[in-house]
Design an enzyme around this catalytic site. Structure first.
Site, short mmCIF file in Angstrom:
data_model
loop_
_atom_site.label_atom_id
_atom_site.label_comp_id
_atom_site.label_asym_id
_atom_site.label_seq_id
_atom_site.Cartn_x
_atom_site.Cartn_y
_atom_site.Cartn_z
N LEU A 286 0.83 -1.20 0.00
CA LEU A 286 0.00 0.00 0.00
C LEU A 286 0.87 1.25 0.00
O LEU A 286 2.03 1.21 0.39
CB LEU A 286 -0.91 -0.01 1.23
CG LEU A 286 -1.74 -1.27 1.43
CD1 LEU A 286 -2.58 -1.16 2.68
CD2 LEU A 286 -2.61 -1.55 0.21
N ASP A 391 -2.83 -1.67 11.27
CA ASP A 391 -1.73 -2.60 11.06
C ASP A 391 -0.47 -2.15 11.81
O ASP A 391 -0.36 -1.02 12.27
CB ASP A 391 -1.45 -2.70 9.56
CG ASP A 391 -0.76 -4.00 9.16
OD1 ASP A 391 -0.50 -4.84 10.05
OD2 ASP A 391 -0.50 -4.19 7.96
N GLU A 394 4.85 -2.87 15.50
CA GLU A 394 5.96 -3.67 16.04
C GLU A 394 7.34 -3.09 15.73
O GLU A 394 8.35 -3.62 16.18
CB GLU A 394 5.93 -5.09 15.46
CG GLU A 394 4.61 -5.82 15.58
CD GLU A 394 3.73 -5.63 14.36
OE1 GLU A 394 2.83 -6.44 14.16
OE2 GLU A 394 3.95 -4.65 13.60
N ASP A 458 -0.04 -12.46 9.47
CA ASP A 458 0.25 -12.77 8.07
C ASP A 458 0.65 -14.23 7.88
O ASP A 458 1.81 -14.53 7.58
CB ASP A 458 1.36 -11.86 7.56
CG ASP A 458 0.98 -10.40 7.57
OD1 ASP A 458 -0.21 -10.10 7.74
OD2 ASP A 458 1.87 -9.55 7.42
N HIS A 523 -9.02 -12.09 2.43
CA HIS A 523 -7.87 -11.25 2.06
C HIS A 523 -7.34 -11.75 0.73
O HIS A 523 -7.27 -12.96 0.49
CB HIS A 523 -6.77 -11.35 3.13
CG HIS A 523 -5.78 -10.23 3.11
ND1 HIS A 523 -5.13 -9.83 1.97
CD2 HIS A 523 -5.31 -9.43 4.11
CE1 HIS A 523 -4.32 -8.82 2.26
NE2 HIS A 523 -4.41 -8.55 3.54
#
Length: 665
Positions: A286, A391, A394, A458, A523
């Protein structure tokens, strides 16, 4: 239960009891604590961390003096550490100058099983292994014996291992129905390799542990949920059908009509590419500038309103970073919203894989307010966006300079919680709490009080043991034990790399699993053009449509589970032992689960399997939801052709009539 807590001197050492249970035992041949001075090395590449330590001056104090409510441990006649108990909190303070490494060994009984550690992907029961508590990318493959993991390790340390997770939490529960929580965000390790004790390694000169006890796991989980904060009930729209994930620009709306025509129960359309895309060697990424792309999504507010009028919500995507070639980057730079380099006022840029981003400094209230209002509020909520994937979280480097002066080694684990707070603040500012739903993969202690929904991250598009479809079950069960009521996954998987692509069977099996989670969301994955999609063939489209109707049919039962989550703090997806605590054979079961108390769900997570072993707990009868066959409690080998997964409901359930209706779908 009558509480019995406190230190007591015993020959050669001391004991500590809590709620009538022995929790610490110090003896010369089994000391309770070590301390040292740390010398860490931290390397980060794209959210993957390699953390080593070379501690110096380690001591193991053996002498102890027990006083009222405390113990002083000494080494060579010099006080080295003090342990103090107040109510349910044990504080450990190192007294040796320069020491900032604590290793505390909690007493373990023979056969005692340990769970927790946040959201774990590989193992529900922690016994026999150690688990660093550090939020990071979990890795691709996560199994050092596989070629995929080896290749990914060579490419940016990206292979991972069984303990890597987006969402660690230094909390454990044991089969003595005790819970221990380290109330700190610094780097720590839960070490369960020695059955005689459960050790916590803490990178600090002080550590504060909270203790909880109960007569069984239901109450213990409820206590932890109350401690960390309970999520609001999911809104009707989120549980009433499938959220279709498409990232195809305005063509996504046309494709959605194909899903609807095929009979899909659609609750939402999720277009993570609403802000534009960027092609990289990893796949379609993205454009990290959180404003709608008017070329890719023309007339988006009007399209959102048209969907809303049909009872379909529109969902998007955001994360706490801004690419340095975007428009919002310049505004954030002018507002002083970025983390800085340690030795200058330059923005600290992070490589996210062929593009660089600034990290928003959420230690600044001004930055939290700016992002919540400018991006999540005006750019998203105000045009009708009803939810989003929040999202990442981390990636905070350990050598940035933060506005509040805090140590980034400590702030790193707090970052997902700060990110969740920003999202919750935006939702509350528009009066949308309990209606708009954002979902996160990253977390740490306290994220529960802000994030309404987890997703499992993921996963690889395969059946592999440590990174495939089965890991989403372990993720939901482990996270649920520490206060996260709702979890779901990318239906179809996400990571496709080095020729690993989706199969029809994987897509079908993931539908069967996703239908029995509180939220069902598909997804397209990181390489949508290389992989099957649910509208690639009429057969796959029919499969997705059917299981979306199953998911929608269960909405009244899921509403009941939401009520239980609010009232009791219980997760929707539960380990078998949560309701059958007396059966120790269930303690490590992680490939099937209770959906509430009334459903046993045993998804097929092995490639090519057409039957699987199913444990039906307790003493009553269970009814196969898709065949109507009645089974006695016990272990059975059950046929599991594609389209007929082993799902059972209690014959005594008050929802039996609802469950019987599944056979007609």
């Amino acid at each position: 239960m009558e509480l019995e807590a406190g230190f007591s001197a015993v020959e050669g050492g001391f004991d500590l009891h809590f709620a009538g249970r022995l929790v610490l035992r110090h003896q010369p041949d089994a000391p309770v604590l070590d301390s040292a001075s740390g010398n860490p090395t931290v390397i980060m590449r794209r959210g993957n961390f390699k953390i080593d330590d070379a501690p110096e001056g380690q001591i193991t104090p053996l002498d102890c003096a027990v006083e009222d409510g405390s113990v002083t441990l000494s080494h060579d006649g010099t006080p080295a550490a003090r342990l103090q108990l107040s109510d349910n909190r044990l504080t450990v303070t190192l007294l040796t100058p320069g020491h900032d490494r604590i290793r505390l060994r909690w007493h373990g009984e023979p056969g005692e099983v340990v769970w927790g550690g946040g959201e774990q992907m590989s193992y529900l029961a922690l016994s026999g292994r150690s688990f660093p508590m550090w939020t990071s990318e979990p890795g691709v493959g996560r199994d050092k014996s596989t070629e995929l993991t080896r290749k990914m390790d060579l490419d940016g340390m990206a292979g991972g291992d069984y303990y890597h997770t987006n969402y660690p939490q230094p909390t454990v529960l044991t089969s003595r129905w005790l819970a221990l929580h380290l109330d700190a965000a610094c780097y720590s390790v839960i070490d369960c390799t020695d059955p005689a004790h459960h050790a916590f390694e803490v990178w600090s000169s002080t550590a504060s542990f909270e203790l909880y006890a109960a007569d069984g796991p239901l109450d213990l989980v409820g206590q932890l949920s109350a401690r960390f904060g309970r999520q609001p009930p999911l809104p009707d729209w989120a549980i009433g059908g499938a959220i279709v994930g498409l990232k195809d620009g305005t063509r996504s709306f046309e494709r959605l009509e194909g899903f609807i025509k095929a009979g899909t129960a659609v609750s939402g359309l999720w277009c993570e590419d609403w802000a534009g895309i960027r092609e990289t060697s990893f796949g379609r990424r993205l454009f990290w500038d959180w404003r709608r792309d008017n070329q890719r999504y023309a007339d988006l507010p009007q399209r959102i309103a048209a969907l809303q009028a049909r009872g379909i919500r529109f969902l998007a995507y955001a994360n706490p970073y801004l690419c340095n070639d975007g428009i919002l980057y310049e505004e954030a730079l002018e507002g002083g919203h970025f983390c800085l380099k340690p030795d200058s006022d330059e923005v600290y840029l992070v490589d996210f894989g062929e593009f660089d981003c600034g990290v928003l400094d959420f230690t600044r209230p001004e930055t939290r307010n700016w992002f919540a209002e400018k991006v999540l509020g005006r750019e998203m909520l105000d045009i009708g966006i009803a939810g989003w994937m929040a999202d990442f979280g981390e990636y905070l480097p350990t050598d940035v300079r933060l506005a509040d002066g805090s140590d980034p080694m400590e702030a790193h684990n707090r970052w997902p919680v700060l990110w969740a707070e920003v999202n919750a603040q935006a939702v509350a500012s528009r009066g949308k709490t309990g209606d708009a739903v954002f979902f996160m993969r990253a977390g740490f202690s306290g994220v529960q009080g802000h994030c309404p929904l987890l997703w499992a991250g993921d996963q690889s598009v395969d059946f592999t043991r440590h990174d495939g479809i089965g890991t989403v079950i372990t993720a939901a069960l482990s996270a649920g034990l520490v206060g996260n009521a709702y979890s779901h996954s990318d239906c179809g998987g996400y990571t496709s790399i080095l020729g690993n692509v989706r199969t029809v069977e994987l897509m079908e099996r993931w539908c069967e699993l996703s239908a029995f989670a509180p939220v069902m969301r598909s997804h397209e994955g990181n390489r949508p053009d290389d992989n099957l999609q649910y509208d690639s063939t009429p057969e796959l489209l029919a499969c997705f449509a059917r299981w979306s109707r199953v998911h929608a049919h269960l909405a009244p039962y899921v509403r009941h589970l939401c009520d239980e989550a609010v009232e009791l703090g219980l997760p929707a997806q539960r380990p078998l032992f949560l309701h059958y605590a007396d059966d120790a054979s269930l303690y490590a079961v992680q490939d099937q689960y209770l959906y509430g108390a009334d459903l046993v769900v045993a998804p097929v997570i092995e490639d090519g399997a057409r039957e699987r072993q199913v444990i039906l707990p307790g003493a009553g009868e269970w009814v196969h939801a898709f065949t109507g066959e009645t089974f006695a409690a016990g272990t059975h080998m059950v046929a599991a052709p594609i389209g007929c997964p082993p799902v059972f409901y209690s014959a005594e359930s008050s929802y039996a009539e609802l469950f019987r209706g599944l056979r007609r779908l």
